[in-house]
Motif scaffolding. Structure first.
Motif, PDB file in Angstrom:
ATOM      1  N   ALA A   1       0.838  -1.205   0.000  1.00  0.00           N
ATOM      2  CA  ALA A   1       0.000   0.000   0.000  1.00  0.00           C
ATOM      3  C   ALA A   1       0.874   1.258   0.000  1.00  0.00           C
ATOM      4  CB  ALA A   1      -0.933  -0.005   1.209  1.00  0.00           C
ATOM      5  N   TYR A   2       1.933   1.244   0.805  1.00  0.00           N
ATOM      6  CA  TYR A   2       2.846   2.382   0.868  1.00  0.00           C
ATOM      7  C   TYR A   2       3.508   2.622  -0.489  1.00  0.00           C
ATOM      8  CZ  TYR A   2       7.032   5.096   1.719  1.00  0.00           C
ATOM      9  OH  TYR A   2       8.019   6.034   1.630  1.00  0.00           O
ATOM     10  N   ALA A   3       4.005   1.572  -1.115  1.00  0.00           N
ATOM     11  CA  ALA A   3       4.671   1.707  -2.410  1.00  0.00           C
ATOM     12  C   ALA A   3       3.707   2.264  -3.454  1.00  0.00           C
ATOM     13  CB  ALA A   3       5.241   0.364  -2.860  1.00  0.00           C
ATOM     14  N   HIS A   4       2.478   1.792  -3.435  1.00  0.00           N
ATOM     15  CA  HIS A   4       1.479   2.258  -4.389  1.00  0.00           C
ATOM     16  C   HIS A   4       1.153   3.736  -4.141  1.00  0.00           C
ATOM     17  CE1 HIS A   4      -1.402   1.592  -7.525  1.00  0.00           C
ATOM     18  NE2 HIS A   4      -2.452   1.786  -6.757  1.00  0.00           N
TER      19      HIS A   4
ATOM     20  N   LEU B   1       3.439  10.589  -9.196  1.00  0.00           N
ATOM     21  CA  LEU B   1       2.755  10.881 -10.446  1.00  0.00           C
ATOM     22  C   LEU B   1       2.037  12.226 -10.362  1.00  0.00           C
ATOM     23  CD1 LEU B   1       0.987   8.636 -12.854  1.00  0.00           C
ATOM     24  CD2 LEU B   1      -0.452  10.317 -11.741  1.00  0.00           C
ATOM     25  N   VAL B   2       1.332  12.455  -9.270  1.00  0.00           N
ATOM     26  CA  VAL B   2       0.575  13.698  -9.105  1.00  0.00           C
ATOM     27  C   VAL B   2       1.516  14.904  -9.054  1.00  0.00           C
ATOM     28  CG1 VAL B   2      -0.902  14.993  -7.499  1.00  0.00           C
ATOM     29  CG2 VAL B   2      -1.444  12.619  -8.061  1.00  0.00           C
ATOM     30  N   VAL B   3       2.613  14.777  -8.330  1.00  0.00           N
ATOM     31  CA  VAL B   3       3.572  15.879  -8.245  1.00  0.00           C
ATOM     32  C   VAL B   3       4.121  16.233  -9.624  1.00  0.00           C
ATOM     33  CG1 VAL B   3       5.916  16.453  -7.456  1.00  0.00           C
ATOM     34  CG2 VAL B   3       4.229  15.564  -5.840  1.00  0.00           C
TER      35      VAL B   3
ATOM     36  N   MET C   1       4.392   4.133 -14.629  1.00  0.00           N
ATOM     37  CA  MET C   1       4.744   2.710 -14.673  1.00  0.00           C
ATOM     38  C   MET C   1       4.843   2.139 -13.256  1.00  0.00           C
ATOM     39  SD  MET C   1       4.786   1.807 -17.781  1.00  0.00           S
ATOM     40  CE  MET C   1       3.457   2.970 -18.014  1.00  0.00           C
ATOM     41  N   ALA C   2       5.348   2.943 -12.327  1.00  0.00           N
ATOM     42  CA  ALA C   2       5.423   2.506 -10.929  1.00  0.00           C
ATOM     43  C   ALA C   2       4.027   2.342 -10.332  1.00  0.00           C
ATOM     44  CB  ALA C   2       6.251   3.491 -10.101  1.00  0.00           C
ATOM     45  N   VAL C   3       3.108   3.241 -10.673  1.00  0.00           N
ATOM     46  CA  VAL C   3       1.721   3.106 -10.207  1.00  0.00           C
ATOM     47  C   VAL C   3       1.134   1.801 -10.723  1.00  0.00           C
ATOM     48  CG1 VAL C   3      -0.628   4.038 -10.430  1.00  0.00           C
ATOM     49  CG2 VAL C   3       1.279   5.573  -9.932  1.00  0.00           C
ATOM     50  N   LEU C   4       1.347   1.522 -11.988  1.00  0.00           N
ATOM     51  CA  LEU C   4       0.830   0.291 -12.584  1.00  0.00           C
ATOM     52  C   LEU C   4       1.460  -0.947 -11.940  1.00  0.00           C
ATOM     53  CD1 LEU C   4      -1.158  -0.612 -14.757  1.00  0.00           C
ATOM     54  CD2 LEU C   4       0.720  -0.560 -16.391  1.00  0.00           C
ATOM     55  N   ALA C   5       2.765  -0.925 -11.765  1.00  0.00           N
ATOM     56  CA  ALA C   5       3.472  -2.078 -11.182  1.00  0.00           C
ATOM     57  C   ALA C   5       3.080  -2.316  -9.724  1.00  0.00           C
ATOM     58  CB  ALA C   5       4.985  -1.884 -11.291  1.00  0.00           C
ATOM     59  N   THR C   6       3.004  -1.245  -8.947  1.00  0.00           N
ATOM     60  CA  THR C   6       2.649  -1.416  -7.536  1.00  0.00           C
ATOM     61  C   THR C   6       1.178  -1.786  -7.387  1.00  0.00           C
ATOM     62  OG1 THR C   6       2.301   0.982  -7.269  1.00  0.00           O
ATOM     63  CG2 THR C   6       4.474   0.096  -6.666  1.00  0.00           C
ATOM     64  N   GLY C   7       0.341  -1.286  -8.286  1.00  0.00           N
ATOM     65  CA  GLY C   7      -1.070  -1.687  -8.269  1.00  0.00           C
ATOM     66  C   GLY C   7      -1.220  -3.161  -8.584  1.00  0.00           C
TER      67      GLY C   7
ATOM     68  N   LYS D   1     -10.995   1.820 -12.922  1.00  0.00           N
ATOM     69  CA  LYS D   1      -9.711   2.457 -12.601  1.00  0.00           C
ATOM     70  C   LYS D   1      -8.704   2.227 -13.723  1.00  0.00           C
ATOM     71  CE  LYS D   1      -7.576   1.704  -8.908  1.00  0.00           C
ATOM     72  NZ  LYS D   1      -6.899   1.141  -7.768  1.00  0.00           N
ATOM     73  N   LEU D   2      -8.630   1.004 -14.204  1.00  0.00           N
ATOM     74  CA  LEU D   2      -7.668   0.689 -15.257  1.00  0.00           C
ATOM     75  C   LEU D   2      -7.990   1.431 -16.556  1.00  0.00           C
ATOM     76  CD1 LEU D   2      -7.094  -3.105 -14.611  1.00  0.00           C
ATOM     77  CD2 LEU D   2      -5.456  -1.242 -14.290  1.00  0.00           C
ATOM     78  N   VAL D   3      -9.269   1.551 -16.866  1.00  0.00           N
ATOM     79  CA  VAL D   3      -9.665   2.289 -18.072  1.00  0.00           C
ATOM     80  C   VAL D   3      -9.297   3.769 -17.917  1.00  0.00           C
ATOM     81  CG1 VAL D   3     -11.665   3.112 -19.396  1.00  0.00           C
ATOM     82  CG2 VAL D   3     -11.440   0.683 -18.832  1.00  0.00           C
ATOM     83  N   MET D   4      -9.595   4.352 -16.762  1.00  0.00           N
ATOM     84  CA  MET D   4      -9.229   5.758 -16.539  1.00  0.00           C
ATOM     85  C   MET D   4      -7.714   5.943 -16.608  1.00  0.00           C
ATOM     86  SD  MET D   4     -11.835   7.308 -13.689  1.00  0.00           S
ATOM     87  CE  MET D   4     -11.931   5.903 -12.576  1.00  0.00           C
ATOM     88  N   PHE D   5      -6.971   5.014 -16.031  1.00  0.00           N
ATOM     89  CA  PHE D   5      -5.513   5.076 -16.068  1.00  0.00           C
ATOM     90  C   PHE D   5      -5.021   5.001 -17.516  1.00  0.00           C
ATOM     91  CE2 PHE D   5      -1.205   3.384 -15.585  1.00  0.00           C
ATOM     92  CZ  PHE D   5      -0.699   4.233 -14.610  1.00  0.00           C
TER      93      PHE D   5
END
Length: 152
Positions: A8-11, A18-20, A54-60, A83-87
């Motif tokens: 959860a922390y990594a995600h 990503l937001v920053v 890519m990190a968001v996708l991998a950690t998710g 979520k995946l479609v929006m991503f």
């Protein structure tokens, strides 16, 4: 329990990164601020934004397949797919600005030219659309984590 917390922390860390960086793109991509240094920086910021995505996708994926709830729990929930479609939409939306940033840098390095004000405004609008869609993804995640949207 520790694995779940670390996943959860990594995600969360990947999401915040990503937001920053999408916010940094939006802040830098302004006609009144655009100069040679900013064009160079936009390419680097955009690269980190892509790495963060890519990190968001991998950690998710790690949370889905290695987390406590497991893939079978997530796989039957339409909110995961939403979520995946929006991503994916955000990812597709990011292609245009990425190509423009690289083209701007290429032109800058070739002849010192900067993009016109209209083009900068257009690209900033594209970045802002991404920035406005991104918050909907964790909204879906919040409901998903609480069991909303389960099918069958």
């Amino acid at each position: 329990m520790t694995t779940e917390a670390l996943l959860a922390y990594a995600h969360l860390l990947a999401i915040l990164t990503l937001v920053v960086f999408v916010a940094s793109e939006a802040a830098l991509c302004r006609t009144e601020w655009l100069n040679a240094a900013v064009v160079e920086r936009l390419v680097v910021v955009d690269r980190v934004y892509g790495i963060a995505a890519m990190a968001v996708l991998a950690t998710g994926a790690a949370r889905v397949f290695l987390g406590a709830k497991g893939a079978s729990w997530y796989g039957h929930n339409w909110l995961l797919w939403a979520k995946l479609v929006m991503f994916a939409i955000v990812g597709l939306m990011s292609i245009g600005p990425t190509l423009r940033f690289v083209a701007w840098r290429k032109a800058l390095r070739a002849d010192g030219s900067l993009p016109g004000a209209g083009e900068v405004r257009n690209v900033r609008r594209q970045v802002m659309r991404q920035a406005h869609l991104i918050p909907l993804i964790p909204l879906a995640a919040t409901f998903l984590a609480r069991g909303f949207g389960a099918m069958g």
